[in-house]
Write an enzyme that holds these catalytic residues in place. Sequence first.
Site, PDB file in Angstrom:
ATOM      1  N   LYS A   1      62.607  74.196  38.783  1.00 57.07           N
ATOM      2  CA  LYS A   1      61.338  73.832  39.407  1.00 57.07           C
ATOM      3  C   LYS A   1      60.913  74.766  40.522  1.00 57.07           C
ATOM      4  CE  LYS A   1      63.563  70.086  40.036  1.00 57.07           C
ATOM      5  NZ  LYS A   1      64.442  69.433  39.088  1.00 57.07           N
TER       6      LYS A   1
ATOM      7  N   GLU B   1      58.892  72.157  29.909  1.00 64.14           N
ATOM      8  CA  GLU B   1      58.829  70.699  29.786  1.00 64.14           C
ATOM      9  C   GLU B   1      59.922  69.995  30.589  1.00 64.14           C
ATOM     10  OE1 GLU B   1      56.625  68.672  27.902  1.00 64.14           O
ATOM     11  OE2 GLU B   1      57.674  67.047  28.934  1.00 64.14           O
TER      12      GLU B   1
ATOM     13  N   VAL C   1      59.880  68.719  34.576  1.00 68.02           N
ATOM     14  CA  VAL C   1      59.325  67.452  35.060  1.00 68.02           C
ATOM     15  C   VAL C   1      59.818  66.319  34.174  1.00 68.02           C
ATOM     16  CG1 VAL C   1      57.256  66.117  35.588  1.00 68.02           C
ATOM     17  CG2 VAL C   1      57.234  68.598  35.859  1.00 68.02           C
TER      18      VAL C   1
ATOM     19  N   GLY D   1      62.718  65.462  33.030  1.00 67.55           N
ATOM     20  CA  GLY D   1      63.840  65.632  32.108  1.00 67.55           C
ATOM     21  C   GLY D   1      63.427  65.379  30.668  1.00 67.55           C
TER      22      GLY D   1
ATOM     23  N   GLY E   1      77.897  59.364  41.518  1.00 63.47           N
ATOM     24  CA  GLY E   1      77.432  60.666  41.038  1.00 63.47           C
ATOM     25  C   GLY E   1      75.947  60.685  40.713  1.00 63.47           C
TER      26      GLY E   1
ATOM     27  N   GLU F   1      73.340  63.305  44.987  1.00 64.53           N
ATOM     28  CA  GLU F   1      74.206  64.437  45.292  1.00 64.53           C
ATOM     29  C   GLU F   1      74.803  64.297  46.689  1.00 64.53           C
ATOM     30  OE1 GLU F   1      72.744  68.169  44.157  1.00 64.53           O
ATOM     31  OE2 GLU F   1      71.565  67.338  42.508  1.00 64.53           O
TER      32      GLU F   1
ATOM     33  N   LYS G   1      57.660  68.542  41.287  1.00 62.66           N
ATOM     34  CA  LYS G   1      57.136  68.108  39.993  1.00 62.66           C
ATOM     35  C   LYS G   1      55.633  67.819  40.082  1.00 62.66           C
ATOM     36  CE  LYS G   1      61.662  66.359  38.738  1.00 62.66           C
ATOM     37  NZ  LYS G   1      62.599  65.239  38.929  1.00 62.66           N
TER      38      LYS G   1
ATOM     39  N   GLY H   1      70.076  64.219  33.266  1.00 70.69           N
ATOM     40  CA  GLY H   1      71.182  64.085  32.337  1.00 70.69           C
ATOM     41  C   GLY H   1      71.330  65.379  31.575  1.00 70.69           C
TER      42      GLY H   1
HETATM   43  N1  LIG Z   1      70.714  67.930  36.062  1.00 70.59           N
HETATM   44  C1  LIG Z   1      69.617  67.466  35.493  1.00 70.59           C
HETATM   45  O1  LIG Z   1      69.640  66.420  34.869  1.00 70.59           O
HETATM   46  C2  LIG Z   1      68.326  68.247  35.585  1.00 70.59           C
HETATM   47  C3  LIG Z   1      67.144  67.683  35.055  1.00 70.59           C
HETATM   48  C4  LIG Z   1      65.949  68.432  35.078  1.00 70.59           C
HETATM   49  C5  LIG Z   1      65.961  69.694  35.648  1.00 70.59           C
HETATM   50  N2  LIG Z   1      67.122  70.208  36.199  1.00 70.59           N
HETATM   51  C6  LIG Z   1      67.098  71.574  36.750  1.00 70.59           C
HETATM   52  O2  LIG Z   1      67.915  72.389  35.925  1.00 70.59           O
HETATM   53  C7  LIG Z   1      68.553  73.398  36.705  1.00 70.59           C
HETATM   54  C8  LIG Z   1      70.053  73.322  36.491  1.00 70.59           C
HETATM   55  O3  LIG Z   1      70.525  72.065  36.917  1.00 70.59           O
HETATM   56  P1  LIG Z   1      72.060  71.636  36.773  1.00 70.59           P
HETATM   57  O4  LIG Z   1      72.105  70.186  37.055  1.00 70.59           O
HETATM   58  O5  LIG Z   1      72.602  72.142  35.522  1.00 70.59           O
HETATM   59  O6  LIG Z   1      72.719  72.430  38.004  1.00 70.59           O
HETATM   60  P2  LIG Z   1      74.250  72.769  38.217  1.00 70.59           P
HETATM   61  O7  LIG Z   1      75.094  71.792  37.475  1.00 70.59           O
HETATM   62  O8  LIG Z   1      74.434  72.949  39.657  1.00 70.59           O
HETATM   63  O9  LIG Z   1      74.430  74.188  37.487  1.00 70.59           O
HETATM   64  C9  LIG Z   1      73.851  75.375  37.949  1.00 70.59           C
HETATM   65  C10 LIG Z   1      74.460  76.535  37.188  1.00 70.59           C
HETATM   66  O10 LIG Z   1      73.796  77.741  37.594  1.00 70.59           O
HETATM   67  C11 LIG Z   1      74.780  78.717  37.897  1.00 70.59           C
HETATM   68  N3  LIG Z   1      74.240  79.688  38.836  1.00 70.59           N
HETATM   69  C12 LIG Z   1      74.099  79.617  40.181  1.00 70.59           C
HETATM   70  N4  LIG Z   1      73.566  80.743  40.662  1.00 70.59           N
HETATM   71  C13 LIG Z   1      73.382  81.563  39.593  1.00 70.59           C
HETATM   72  C14 LIG Z   1      72.899  82.894  39.429  1.00 70.59           C
HETATM   73  N5  LIG Z   1      72.488  83.606  40.484  1.00 70.59           N
HETATM   74  N6  LIG Z   1      72.851  83.436  38.187  1.00 70.59           N
HETATM   75  C15 LIG Z   1      73.284  82.731  37.106  1.00 70.59           C
HETATM   76  N7  LIG Z   1      73.756  81.473  37.206  1.00 70.59           N
HETATM   77  C16 LIG Z   1      73.797  80.904  38.427  1.00 70.59           C
HETATM   78  C17 LIG Z   1      75.937  77.939  38.443  1.00 70.59           C
HETATM   79  O11 LIG Z   1      77.094  78.732  38.377  1.00 70.59           O
HETATM   80  P3  LIG Z   1      78.582  78.186  38.727  1.00 70.59           P
HETATM   81  O12 LIG Z   1      78.965  77.358  37.539  1.00 70.59           O
HETATM   82  O13 LIG Z   1      79.383  79.438  38.810  1.00 70.59           O
HETATM   83  O14 LIG Z   1      78.457  77.439  39.984  1.00 70.59           O
HETATM   84  C18 LIG Z   1      75.938  76.759  37.473  1.00 70.59           C
HETATM   85  O15 LIG Z   1      76.588  77.097  36.285  1.00 70.59           O
HETATM   86  C19 LIG Z   1      68.126  73.162  38.142  1.00 70.59           C
HETATM   87  O16 LIG Z   1      67.073  74.038  38.447  1.00 70.59           O
HETATM   88  C20 LIG Z   1      67.661  71.719  38.146  1.00 70.59           C
HETATM   89  O17 LIG Z   1      66.666  71.494  39.112  1.00 70.59           O
HETATM   90  C21 LIG Z   1      68.288  69.501  36.158  1.00 70.59           C
END
Ligand SMILES: NC(=O)c1ccc[n+]([C@@H]2O[C@H](COP(=O)([O-])OP(=O)(O)OC[C@H]3O[C@@H](n4cnc5c(N)ncnc54)[C@H](OP(=O)(O)O)[C@@H]3O)[C@@H](O)[C@H]2O)c1
Lengths: 161, 339
Positions: free
Chosen positions: B127, B151, B154, B156, B209, B212, B227, B319
């Site tokens: 985002k 998509e 915003v 998920g 969990g 955060e 969003k 998720g």
């Molecule tokens: N979680 C959700 O349900 C959800 C829903 C909608 C949108 N999002 C969005 O999706 C994105 C990812 O979310 P997430 O929950 O998967 O986060 P996350 O679990 O914290 O994972 C982030 C990943 O990015 C990697 N990373 C960090 N800096 C990096 C870089 N410079 N280059 C390449 N990789 C890098 C991290 O590496 P390491 O493994 O080495 O730490 C990790 O593998 C975020 O922008 C979030 O806002 C998440």
Amino acid sequence: MRLNLVLELLDVPGQLVSVLEPISGLGANLVTVIHKRDSKNENGKIPVQLTLEGEQESLNRVIERFEELNITIIEKDGVINKELVSTILIGHIVDKDVRDTTDKINSLDGVYVVGFDIKLDGEDKSTALINLETDYGKKQFAFDEIAKIADEKGLLMINEV
Amino acid sequence: MKECKIIIMGFGSVGQGIANAISLKKEMINEKYGVQLKVVAVADSSTSAICQDGLDEKLLIDIKKSEGKLSAYPDCGNNMSGIDVLDAVEYDLLMEATPTNIETAEPALSLTLKAFEQGKDVVTSNKGHLAIKFSEVIQAAEENGVEFKYEASVGGAMPIINFTRETLSSCGIKSIIGILNGTTNYILSRMTSEGSSYDITLRESQELGIAETDPTQDVEGIDAACKTVILANSLLGIDATYDDVTVEGISSITSQAIDLAKKDGYLIKLIAEVSQDNLKVSPRLVKKGSSYDVNGTLNMATIKTDLAGDITVMGLGAGSLETASAMLTDVISILKNKY
Ligand SMILES: NC(=O)c1ccc[n+]([C@@H]2O[C@H](COP(=O)([O-])OP(=O)(O)OC[C@H]3O[C@@H](n4cnc5c(N)ncnc54)[C@H](OP(=O)(O)O)[C@@H]3O)[C@@H](O)[C@H]2O)c1
């Protein structure tokens, strides 16, 4: 007898006709219609002023029919219909003079405090639920003005969607 | 046979969800759309696995889970990361799931612009770059003649951007009002059902969990505001950035407020409002039993249209696999268009 109504209609062709149509069928006569196309309200609707004549029963039937058609009646014989709304304030409400807050709200044009419930959280902040009655179409005005009062007093305001 | 070579950037919850979803659905995609998906590189914050012949999705997840980094992937693991990976392998599409950053928009911004320059399509769940540089990013995609889809950023798995654009394409959109953050919706729902205080409920959500360790982004309304910006730009054509949104979070909501609201037939929800004269995230009163009466981590949004009246969507806002599903749907629509 005569009945004066102010209705609120969408500004689209055919709206007025669809409202006027049921009247004669229900035994009432239409005396005057004033359609103010240039005075749209905050919902983008236009007020229409009607004067009807007929037996009480026929007039009641017309009102029922309007309600069935989901037509908003803003005013009936000079009495403005009210909307009920609620808002919550959180903060140092007591310290910031509750009386003054409600007085300020009551002094707003077309806005009346009809309920007030306050809960204290120890010495800390308090929370108040305020029920308001506003003249039809004054809801947003009320929220905007109360927001200013809340802002002045450093209170958080939670409004209806 | 046609092939779509994919790089996954960011291999956390969403990145691994993407690998999982691809492994579950690549056969179906091949059968239905005649395109073979092939993951050619995956990167985390400091390492990557790169293989022009394709990586094994399940093995990637196993290695990341057990070793913590992708460099441990047999033969293909290495210490390259970030933008360099885009030069190290031949690819068609970047799936970007690095952390959201609303100060610098990095690393998403550089990665995305670089992929565009290379003529590659991008699908993201991020985002940050959208919230602060929406028009710049969209323009870059257009200039390079590539597809850019977001998509998942915003709501998920809740369909909203593609849904409004495609399924409601005959309608003008007057406003969108919704619950766009699952964590705060969970906290407020629990405070309502348990009568518990904000602090206790937040702690409980952290233990589960759901919230955060640093909950600021969620509870202060920052995530929902991002969003709001994305919806304003993409669906209402409002050229807004994060700074244009009025934001109030839920941290000052008392259990007394929830109680008083309840007595009067209301619930308190963190509501995002997107309209021409209002870009706002704030706690609001909603009627019990209304379409805003949605509990737990669910998201919802009511789209107010000129022709179709109000339309409400609801779904899981977060998720791993859920978010990945939205990204894979974006990939499929690119396949349908281009391949
Ligand atoms: N979680 C959700 O349900 C959800 C829903 C909608 C949108 N999002 C969005 O999706 C994105 C990812 O979310 P997430 O929950 O998967 O986060 P996350 O679990 O914290 O994972 C982030 C990943 O990015 C990697 N990373 C960090 N800096 C990096 C870089 N410079 N280059 C390449 N990789 C890098 C991290 O590496 P390491 O493994 O080495 O730490 C990790 O593998 C975020 O922008 C979030 O806002 C998440």
